[in-house]
Enzyme design. Sequence first.
Site, PDB file in Angstrom:
ATOM      1  N   GLU A  39       6.624  -4.717   4.167  1.00 36.08           N
ATOM      2  CA  GLU A  39       6.843  -6.097   4.622  1.00 36.08           C
ATOM      3  C   GLU A  39       5.877  -7.111   3.993  1.00 36.08           C
ATOM      4  O   GLU A  39       5.353  -7.978   4.684  1.00 36.08           O
ATOM      5  CB  GLU A  39       6.699  -6.172   6.154  1.00 36.08           C
ATOM      6  CG  GLU A  39       7.721  -5.328   6.878  1.00 36.08           C
ATOM      7  CD  GLU A  39       7.484  -5.267   8.380  1.00 36.08           C
ATOM      8  OE1 GLU A  39       8.461  -5.264   9.124  1.00 36.08           O
ATOM      9  OE2 GLU A  39       6.309  -5.193   8.807  1.00 36.08           O
TER      10      GLU A  39
HETATM   11  C1  TNX Z   1       8.018  -2.669  11.301  1.00 37.85           C
HETATM   12  S1  TNX Z   1       7.725  -0.030  10.113  1.00 37.85           S
HETATM   13  C2  TNX Z   1       6.757  -2.493  10.784  1.00 37.85           C
HETATM   14  C3  TNX Z   1       5.583  -2.599  11.658  1.00 37.85           C
HETATM   15  C4  TNX Z   1       5.959  -2.956  13.058  1.00 37.85           C
HETATM   16  C5  TNX Z   1       7.191  -2.192  13.450  1.00 37.85           C
HETATM   17  C6  TNX Z   1       7.593  -2.391  14.875  1.00 37.85           C
HETATM   18  C7  TNX Z   1       6.872  -0.803   9.175  1.00 37.85           C
HETATM   19  C8  TNX Z   1       6.528  -0.119   7.962  1.00 37.85           C
HETATM   20  N1  TNX Z   1       6.519  -2.047   9.518  1.00 37.85           N
HETATM   21  O1  TNX Z   1       4.670  -3.520  11.137  1.00 37.85           O
HETATM   22  O2  TNX Z   1       4.897  -2.641  13.898  1.00 37.85           O
HETATM   23  O3  TNX Z   1       8.257  -2.591  12.624  1.00 37.85           O
HETATM   24  O4  TNX Z   1       8.656  -1.570  15.231  1.00 37.85           O
END
Ligand code: TNX
Length: 533
Positions: free
Chosen positions: A346
Amino acid sequence: MKKIFTYCSMGAVLLFFACKPAPKLTESSLIPIPQEIKDGKGVFELNSESGIHLIGSGEHLTWVGEYLADRLRPATGFDLPVSYDGGNIRLELAGDGNAEAYSISIDENQVSISSSGEAGLFYGIQSLLQLFPAEIAHQNVQNQSWVIPAGAISDQPAFGYRGAMLDVARHFLSVEDVKHYIDQMAVYKLNYLHLHLTDDQGWRIEIKSWPKLTEIGGSTEVGGGEGGFYTQEEYKDLVAYAADRFITIVPEVDMPGHTNSALASYAELNPGVNLPNGKLDSVNKQPLDYQMPLRNPQASELYTGIEVGWSTFAPKLEITYAFVDSVVREIAELTPGPYFHIGGDESHVTEKDDYVYFVERVQDIVSKYGKTSIGWDEIATAKLLPGNVAQFWAKEENAKLAIGQGNQILMSPATRAYLDMQYDSTSRIGLHWAAYIELEDAYSWEPSTFAEGIAAENILGVEAPLWTETVTNREDMEYLSFPRLPALAEVAWTSADKRSWEGFKNRIQKHGSRWNILGIQYYPSPQVNWEGK
Ligand code: TNX
């Protein structure tokens, strides 16, 4: 005529014999279910004369024997000496082959667990402990007999990496809480604990060369609580505690996104005025980006919300790599396991080219310190080093990019494996952006057929992440993890042909009785007919 075996035991206080139908090994409630179970004749009864007999030579064999004795002594009140001289519970290290595979044979006179590795013996012990009545979990003496069915088990894991992840960044979790989680991971034969040590809301591991990371970056958490961090000594203690239980810690420093806690701790990690990368100042021969007055960077504010995808390191600045080098060096020194998790998820505000450049440089740093990188699936948009691992959570096309480069996948599909998802819309905590995940959803999937193009040989293993935006304490961890963590442990351990939801549903109910005794506050899924609820 079919013979029904019975067993009789003498009441400890009242001198009479009570006879009951003998339990059957094939009807026991083992989780994960072993590859092969066969019934034998009669039962084995643990008694005050029992002892643990170590056979073979292994560095931790005595520790493994004492671990078994420690689990059996409180509720039985028996001495259970551990020795190389004798005893009717034999722990034998022998042969070669898969060090996690084990076999157990049980007859009226003895129990024998054997494996080529100490890990295998430890897993055999976990199976043996589950065969005893649930009351074995009590910490004080129970006045009852300790009988297990005769028969034979032979078992080995489907996947070599069977993991759980704790996000200690969004809400900090104490050393005691993490150890408590490790204890339960051990029960279910999980062997990797991934610690998500840094995120926008908190930096949770002491870095001696960058002390403000924890002084400032560790000082809060989601919701504005006081946060916290592990000193290097505490982290080493966790590593050792896990290693004793055959669990390897995988530390994660999430970057280049999810980095606000570091950006709030050190102004110089923020870009400030953009300068061209790599140019040297002709007087000092320093990269220009070290010249704080020229770019006048400002530290960001600490963050206690739960939005994602808005922070980034500055991939064009050399100081970013000097920083990452120190962090990776210090953590790698404290971590005996093979993996270092570099995050990579992300990074929505990092330029695409910068992201690829950053991931490739950070992989080189990790490799320089002798570790193999794991990263969330987005890292596969960069050129991965051989052996590095992409953790599939969202995008199949990223997993395929990794496979196309000859790299393996760690399976954590958010729709099945995310322990932070709510069970249903009424769950008191949890998120639901990926799915609602009831127990059956967590259980009824197979990693090697989950997505087209990700086959068994591409899969390193399975990991169940617990993100902690909505998790503030041990009770919350337990509510989201039990009973789903055992379900995912069985997905990781037992091959698909030996698993069934009906079978799992019947076996998990017995574990509820143990959790009641241990004070584990599990979610009593309506899909299960819980005992003792
Ligand atoms: C996505 S999974 C994220 C996390 C969040 C999560 C909550 C991922 C690699 N990144 O930063 O905590 O969703 O479900």
